[in-house]
Design an enzyme around this catalytic site. Sequence first.
Site, PDB file in Angstrom:
ATOM      1  CE  LYS A  35      80.401  30.601 -19.794  1.00 40.85           C
ATOM      2  NZ  LYS A  35      80.702  31.399 -18.589  1.00 40.85           N
ATOM      3  CE1 TYR A 255      71.863  -2.631 -23.461  1.00 39.56           C
ATOM      4  CE2 TYR A 255      71.396  -0.301 -23.779  1.00 39.56           C
ATOM      5  CZ  TYR A 255      71.860  -1.507 -24.266  1.00 39.56           C
ATOM      6  OH  TYR A 255      72.322  -1.585 -25.549  1.00 39.56           O
TER       7      TYR A 255
HETATM    8  C1  LIG Z   1      79.675  32.205 -18.138  1.00 36.65           C
HETATM    9  C2  LIG Z   1      79.945  33.532 -17.552  1.00 36.65           C
HETATM   10  C3  LIG Z   1      78.924  34.489 -17.447  1.00 36.65           C
HETATM   11  C4  LIG Z   1      77.478  34.193 -17.810  1.00 36.65           C
HETATM   12  O1  LIG Z   1      76.901  33.419 -16.799  1.00 36.65           O
HETATM   13  P1  LIG Z   1      75.330  33.023 -16.843  1.00 36.65           P
HETATM   14  O2  LIG Z   1      75.093  32.390 -15.539  1.00 36.65           O
HETATM   15  O3  LIG Z   1      75.196  32.050 -17.975  1.00 36.65           O
HETATM   16  O4  LIG Z   1      74.590  34.268 -17.085  1.00 36.65           O
HETATM   17  C5  LIG Z   1      79.260  35.740 -16.982  1.00 36.65           C
HETATM   18  N1  LIG Z   1      80.527  36.034 -16.619  1.00 36.65           N
HETATM   19  C6  LIG Z   1      81.524  35.132 -16.685  1.00 36.65           C
HETATM   20  C7  LIG Z   1      82.901  35.517 -16.258  1.00 36.65           C
HETATM   21  C8  LIG Z   1      81.277  33.853 -17.146  1.00 36.65           C
HETATM   22  O5  LIG Z   1      82.253  32.958 -17.195  1.00 36.65           O
END
Ligand SMILES: *Cc1c(COP(=O)(O)O)cnc(C)c1O
Length: 360
Positions: A35, A255
């Site tokens: 994702k 800044y």
């Molecule tokens: C993002 C996600 C993962 C992966 O998680 P990591 O901590 O990046 O390994 C696994 N399962 C679900 C349902 C997720 O949303």
Amino acid sequence: MSRRPVAQINLAALRHNLQRVQHLAPASKILAVLKANAYGHGLVQVAQALTGADAFAVARIDEALALRTAGIVKPIVLLEGFYEAAELPILLANNLQTIVHNELQLQALEQTELEGQLKVWLKIDTGMHRLGIAPQQFNEFYRRLWQCPTVQPGIRLMSHFCCADMPGSAKTGQQLAQFQQLCADKAEQRSLANSAAIICLPQSHGDWVRPGLMLHGISPLPDQQGQHHQLQPVMRLSSRLIAMRKIQPGDTVGYGANWQTEKATWVGVIAIGYGDGYPRHAVNGTPVWLAGREVQLIGRVSMDMITVNLGPEPMESIGAEAVLWGPELAIERVAHCADTIPYELLCNITPRVDYQYLTV
Ligand SMILES: *Cc1c(COP(=O)(O)O)cnc(C)c1O
């Protein structure tokens, strides 16, 4: 010399990390989680490199369709499922699997006529309280999904941990026990483990593990780095030193004049800022790797630049390469200095950064 910050993506390291997952969970299939543009590494390039994964997971349908458009044929799971019945024919036509986590989705599956059957994962809320059906709803959902003509026989069962990155957490034990109890008399394939659980909780591995962060070489556990789990960083974010100036005792930098020197020193300016995704909240002292040594961030992060302390007699010259994170400098350390997590740093990289893919 590139004038833009560069994110080099080491696809060999990515494949190495996939092998680490296989080594840690040898009996499980791998649902690689891609994702958010594969955690900022490039969705299609990462998917193409992960030939050893059994399936891919994304959050949303547009991410899945981008993979299909690029010619990716492996199974793809939508972690948020679909939002409305009109999407179901698109899922079917593109061979996308969906998670079911609420009653509306179940009704849509029951009430829509489809020219085929969809693969469905039933998500149970065992304590995260984000997505998923309540444990009391499990038997009813299970029965109705089995009876549903639009659903392929052999649904899969899943849940998600809220505290897997806190080893020894009682919550994780409760979630695991509840999931196992609900599924005890079911023959369906199961999935629970994210990266942290893959590393810390072998009893949760089940039929499918779901690694995301660790594929990119980063530790999901606080106070550890990828190397502690024999993972290799995949991204190397770099830019260049574009200016140097000497300042005198009492002078301030940047800044808000929030950093002041007691001694005469040289300030180096590096061409990367929050407009590229470098975290604006990185504090004074955040490490930066500059041409073979570690220097410290001083002054506020600007949109296009950061400033570092080069000390009284710098050896560097303009054009020197600076690494913001990568094999030379663990992203976990930078995230800590910016009061955030590596996940967010990766997702925040903007299109101003050039991507280069290395295969060896
Ligand atoms: C993002 C996600 C993962 C992966 O998680 P990591 O901590 O990046 O390994 C696994 N399962 C679900 C349902 C997720 O949303």
